[in-house]
Design a protein around this motif. Structure first.
Motif, PDB file in Angstrom:
ATOM      1  N   GLU A  22      34.963  32.058  46.085  1.00  0.00           N
ATOM      2  CA  GLU A  22      33.791  32.649  45.695  1.00  0.00           C
ATOM      3  C   GLU A  22      32.581  31.641  46.329  1.00  0.00           C
ATOM      4  OE1 GLU A  22      33.316  35.361  44.174  1.00  0.00           O
ATOM      5  OE2 GLU A  22      35.671  35.560  43.904  1.00  0.00           O
ATOM      6  N   HIS A  23      31.634  32.170  46.452  1.00  0.00           N
ATOM      7  CA  HIS A  23      30.360  31.538  46.965  1.00  0.00           C
ATOM      8  C   HIS A  23      29.344  31.001  45.884  1.00  0.00           C
ATOM      9  CE1 HIS A  23      31.646  32.540  51.036  1.00  0.00           C
ATOM     10  NE2 HIS A  23      31.717  33.888  50.594  1.00  0.00           N
ATOM     11  N   SER A  24      29.580  31.155  44.587  1.00  0.00           N
ATOM     12  CA  SER A  24      28.724  30.879  43.574  1.00  0.00           C
ATOM     13  C   SER A  24      29.634  30.508  42.228  1.00  0.00           C
ATOM     14  CB  SER A  24      27.979  31.935  43.174  1.00  0.00           C
ATOM     15  OG  SER A  24      27.350  31.900  42.025  1.00  0.00           O
ATOM     16  N   TYR A  25      29.614  29.280  41.878  1.00  0.00           N
ATOM     17  CA  TYR A  25      30.313  28.628  40.686  1.00  0.00           C
ATOM     18  C   TYR A  25      30.178  29.643  39.525  1.00  0.00           C
ATOM     19  CZ  TYR A  25      32.162  26.252  36.994  1.00  0.00           C
ATOM     20  OH  TYR A  25      33.212  25.760  35.838  1.00  0.00           O
ATOM     21  N   THR A  26      28.824  30.102  39.211  1.00  0.00           N
ATOM     22  CA  THR A  26      28.519  30.745  38.093  1.00  0.00           C
ATOM     23  C   THR A  26      29.304  32.174  38.363  1.00  0.00           C
ATOM     24  OG1 THR A  26      26.361  30.087  38.151  1.00  0.00           O
ATOM     25  CG2 THR A  26      26.676  32.055  36.718  1.00  0.00           C
ATOM     26  N   GLU A  27      29.433  32.927  39.196  1.00  0.00           N
ATOM     27  CA  GLU A  27      30.006  34.114  39.525  1.00  0.00           C
ATOM     28  C   GLU A  27      31.555  33.882  39.362  1.00  0.00           C
ATOM     29  OE1 GLU A  27      28.962  36.057  43.047  1.00  0.00           O
ATOM     30  OE2 GLU A  27      26.841  36.329  42.627  1.00  0.00           O
ATOM     31  N   ALA A  28      31.954  32.749  40.007  1.00  0.00           N
ATOM     32  CA  ALA A  28      33.271  32.618  40.060  1.00  0.00           C
ATOM     33  C   ALA A  28      34.105  32.197  38.290  1.00  0.00           C
ATOM     34  CB  ALA A  28      33.707  31.286  40.573  1.00  0.00           C
ATOM     35  N   PHE A  65      49.815  31.363  49.692  1.00  0.00           N
ATOM     36  CA  PHE A  65      49.027  31.064  48.774  1.00  0.00           C
ATOM     37  C   PHE A  65      47.944  32.067  48.869  1.00  0.00           C
ATOM     38  CE2 PHE A  65      45.132  29.357  47.113  1.00  0.00           C
ATOM     39  CZ  PHE A  65      45.692  28.932  46.043  1.00  0.00           C
ATOM     40  N   LYS A  66      47.367  32.480  50.125  1.00  0.00           N
ATOM     41  CA  LYS A  66      46.236  33.590  50.058  1.00  0.00           C
ATOM     42  C   LYS A  66      46.583  34.903  49.204  1.00  0.00           C
ATOM     43  CE  LYS A  66      44.314  32.332  54.640  1.00  0.00           C
ATOM     44  NZ  LYS A  66      44.245  32.912  55.807  1.00  0.00           N
ATOM     45  N   LYS A  67      48.054  35.330  49.418  1.00  0.00           N
ATOM     46  CA  LYS A  67      48.456  36.436  48.760  1.00  0.00           C
ATOM     47  C   LYS A  67      48.482  36.341  47.230  1.00  0.00           C
ATOM     48  CE  LYS A  67      51.663  39.857  48.681  1.00  0.00           C
ATOM     49  NZ  LYS A  67      53.093  40.343  48.745  1.00  0.00           N
ATOM     50  N   TYR A  68      48.997  35.284  46.833  1.00  0.00           N
ATOM     51  CA  TYR A  68      49.335  35.113  45.578  1.00  0.00           C
ATOM     52  C   TYR A  68      48.123  34.891  44.611  1.00  0.00           C
ATOM     53  CZ  TYR A  68      51.070  33.524  41.078  1.00  0.00           C
ATOM     54  OH  TYR A  68      51.714  33.298  40.003  1.00  0.00           O
ATOM     55  N   ALA A  69      47.170  33.848  45.627  1.00  0.00           N
ATOM     56  CA  ALA A  69      45.851  33.610  44.732  1.00  0.00           C
ATOM     57  C   ALA A  69      44.721  34.796  44.656  1.00  0.00           C
ATOM     58  CB  ALA A  69      45.114  32.502  45.677  1.00  0.00           C
ATOM     59  N   SER A  70      45.019  35.825  45.355  1.00  0.00           N
ATOM     60  CA  SER A  70      44.070  36.675  45.359  1.00  0.00           C
ATOM     61  C   SER A  70      44.414  37.597  44.115  1.00  0.00           C
ATOM     62  CB  SER A  70      44.263  38.087  46.616  1.00  0.00           C
ATOM     63  OG  SER A  70      45.426  38.379  46.905  1.00  0.00           O
ATOM     64  N   GLU A  71      45.700  37.799  43.711  1.00  0.00           N
ATOM     65  CA  GLU A  71      45.855  38.546  42.584  1.00  0.00           C
ATOM     66  C   GLU A  71      46.122  37.610  41.097  1.00  0.00           C
ATOM     67  OE1 GLU A  71      49.978  39.933  43.732  1.00  0.00           O
ATOM     68  OE2 GLU A  71      48.949  40.962  45.281  1.00  0.00           O
ATOM     69  N   ASN A  72      45.952  36.298  41.294  1.00  0.00           N
ATOM     70  CA  ASN A  72      45.919  35.652  40.245  1.00  0.00           C
ATOM     71  C   ASN A  72      45.279  34.401  39.885  1.00  0.00           C
ATOM     72  OD1 ASN A  72      49.010  36.476  39.338  1.00  0.00           O
ATOM     73  ND2 ASN A  72      49.421  36.045  41.326  1.00  0.00           N
ATOM     74  N   TYR A  73      44.230  33.977  40.918  1.00  0.00           N
ATOM     75  CA  TYR A  73      43.311  33.089  40.664  1.00  0.00           C
ATOM     76  C   TYR A  73      41.996  33.433  40.919  1.00  0.00           C
ATOM     77  CZ  TYR A  73      47.751  29.982  41.285  1.00  0.00           C
ATOM     78  OH  TYR A  73      48.866  29.119  41.015  1.00  0.00           O
ATOM     79  N   ILE A  74      41.204  32.777  40.409  1.00  0.00           N
ATOM     80  CA  ILE A  74      39.543  32.749  40.929  1.00  0.00           C
ATOM     81  C   ILE A  74      39.481  31.298  41.590  1.00  0.00           C
ATOM     82  CG2 ILE A  74      37.210  32.883  40.473  1.00  0.00           C
ATOM     83  CD1 ILE A  74      38.722  35.546  39.849  1.00  0.00           C
ATOM     84  N   LEU A  75      38.979  31.408  43.018  1.00  0.00           N
ATOM     85  CA  LEU A  75      38.968  30.192  43.507  1.00  0.00           C
ATOM     86  C   LEU A  75      37.315  29.918  43.730  1.00  0.00           C
ATOM     87  CD1 LEU A  75      41.553  30.973  46.366  1.00  0.00           C
ATOM     88  CD2 LEU A  75      41.996  29.819  44.072  1.00  0.00           C
ATOM     89  N   TYR A  76      37.027  28.573  43.738  1.00  0.00           N
ATOM     90  CA  TYR A  76      35.755  27.972  43.919  1.00  0.00           C
ATOM     91  C   TYR A  76      35.772  26.453  44.503  1.00  0.00           C
ATOM     92  CZ  TYR A  76      30.965  26.568  43.939  1.00  0.00           C
ATOM     93  OH  TYR A  76      29.875  25.947  44.504  1.00  0.00           O
ATOM     94  N   LYS A  77      35.209  26.265  45.591  1.00  0.00           N
ATOM     95  CA  LYS A  77      35.546  25.000  46.352  1.00  0.00           C
ATOM     96  C   LYS A  77      34.199  24.232  46.370  1.00  0.00           C
ATOM     97  CE  LYS A  77      38.052  24.960  49.783  1.00  0.00           C
ATOM     98  NZ  LYS A  77      38.602  24.773  51.254  1.00  0.00           N
TER      99      LYS A  77
END
Length: 144
Positions: A22-28, A65-77
């Motif tokens: 995600e590009h925004s922490y608020t949105e994430a 990781f990409k496949k699993y994360a897309s279905e199970n996590y919200i990501l913010y760096k």
């Protein structure tokens, strides 16, 4: 025409394989609440921190990781680059600094903090020399 078709196929492939950060922490945070998924908040120094670069290359960029994360996590760096060429906007730098004050006060890099939609810390990890599958298991153990 063939050249145009070729570029369209390449563009679609790149888009499909792109990481869902995600590009925004608020949105994430909003998505984490709405979808009931954990928010994986990563503190990284993308252009100076060797373990951060290894974590990105070995785990975040892996297909598993990409496949699993897309279905199970919200990501913010929350990135903290040092090179001028990688400088973030002032707004993004301020957001990341506030997140670091709240969730990474000791300044550890990399630090992977798992949060729920209410911003409660469920656990944290750093870099580990392991497989993407094992890292996913370690992340999941923090909130299950």
């Amino acid at each position: 025409m063939k050249l145009l078709t070729y570029f369209f196929i390449i563009a679609c492939t790149v888009t499909v394989s792109a990481q869902d950060w995600e590009h925004s922490y608020t949105e994430a945070l909003e998505y984490a609440k709405e979808e009931g998924k954990p928010l994986v908040l990563v503190f990284a120094g993308s252009d100076w921190c060797a373990p951060c670069i290894k974590l990105d290359r070995e785990i975040w960029q892996s297909d598993d990781f990409k496949k699993y994360a897309s279905e199970n996590y919200i990501l913010y760096k929350a990135d903290f680059p040092r090179k001028k060429s990688n400088k973030l906007s002032e707004k993004m730098s301020l957001v990341n600094a506030k997140l670091a004050d709240q969730f990474n006060p000791n300044g550890h890099f990399p630090l992977v903090v798992v949060l729920n939609g209410e911003q409660q810390v469920l656990g944290a990890l750093g870099y580990e020399k392991t497989s993407p599958e094992a890292y996913i298991q370690r992340l999941n153990a923090l909130f299950k």
